[in-house]
Design a protein around this motif. Structure first.
Motif, PDB file in Angstrom:
ATOM      1  N   THR A  79      -0.097   3.813  -6.065  1.00  0.00           N
ATOM      2  CA  THR A  79      -0.962   2.503  -6.316  1.00  0.00           C
ATOM      3  C   THR A  79      -1.162   2.067  -4.892  1.00  0.00           C
ATOM      4  N   ALA A  80       0.191   1.745  -4.229  1.00  0.00           N
ATOM      5  CA  ALA A  80       0.225   0.865  -3.227  1.00  0.00           C
ATOM      6  C   ALA A  80      -0.753   1.771  -1.934  1.00  0.00           C
ATOM      7  N   THR A  81      -0.594   3.077  -1.785  1.00  0.00           N
ATOM      8  CA  THR A  81      -1.607   3.780  -1.004  1.00  0.00           C
ATOM      9  C   THR A  81      -3.025   3.480  -1.464  1.00  0.00           C
ATOM     10  N   ILE A  82      -3.469   3.562  -2.498  1.00  0.00           N
ATOM     11  CA  ILE A  82      -4.777   3.220  -2.812  1.00  0.00           C
ATOM     12  C   ILE A  82      -5.178   1.998  -2.613  1.00  0.00           C
ATOM     13  N   ILE A  83      -4.362   0.989  -2.809  1.00  0.00           N
ATOM     14  CA  ILE A  83      -4.667  -0.343  -2.370  1.00  0.00           C
ATOM     15  C   ILE A  83      -4.815  -0.524  -0.824  1.00  0.00           C
ATOM     16  N   LEU A  84      -3.655   0.159  -0.162  1.00  0.00           N
ATOM     17  CA  LEU A  84      -3.822  -0.191   1.255  1.00  0.00           C
ATOM     18  C   LEU A  84      -5.250   0.395   2.086  1.00  0.00           C
TER      19      LEU A  84
END
Length: 89
Positions: A79-84
């Motif tokens: 999730t953090a990677t996609i948002i970034l």
């Protein structure tokens, strides 16, 4: 394209994702890498030291451990990677 620490971490995340999505019934047992293929008593303890395991049984234990332990951290990391990636473009 430059090689950065972020790209190295992203590649590691992809490898852990690949290990986590392996289905034991559909894939691992067909090639002889299911949990039931590890010989019972392969890791018995004797005098405080574990007996040496085969490389195959160590890899099977690693795959099962990653699938068990990394389930929720992978959700957060993905999730953090996609948002970034969405924010950075």
């Amino acid at each position: 394209m430059t090689f950065t620490l972020y790209s190295l971490l992203e590649a590691a995340l992809l490898v852990v994702n690949a290990i986590a999505v392996l289905n034991e019934e559909r894939f691992l047992r067909k090639i002889g890498w299911g949990r039931d293929t590890v010989q019972p008593g392969a890791a018995y303890y004797q005098g405080g030291y574990a007996s040496p395991q085969s490389t195959k049984s160590q890899i099977i234990n690693l795959v099962n451990s990653v699938r068990t332990v990394m389930r929720f951290p992978l959700i957060l990391l993905n999730t953090a990677t996609i948002i970034l990636l969405v924010l950075a473009g």
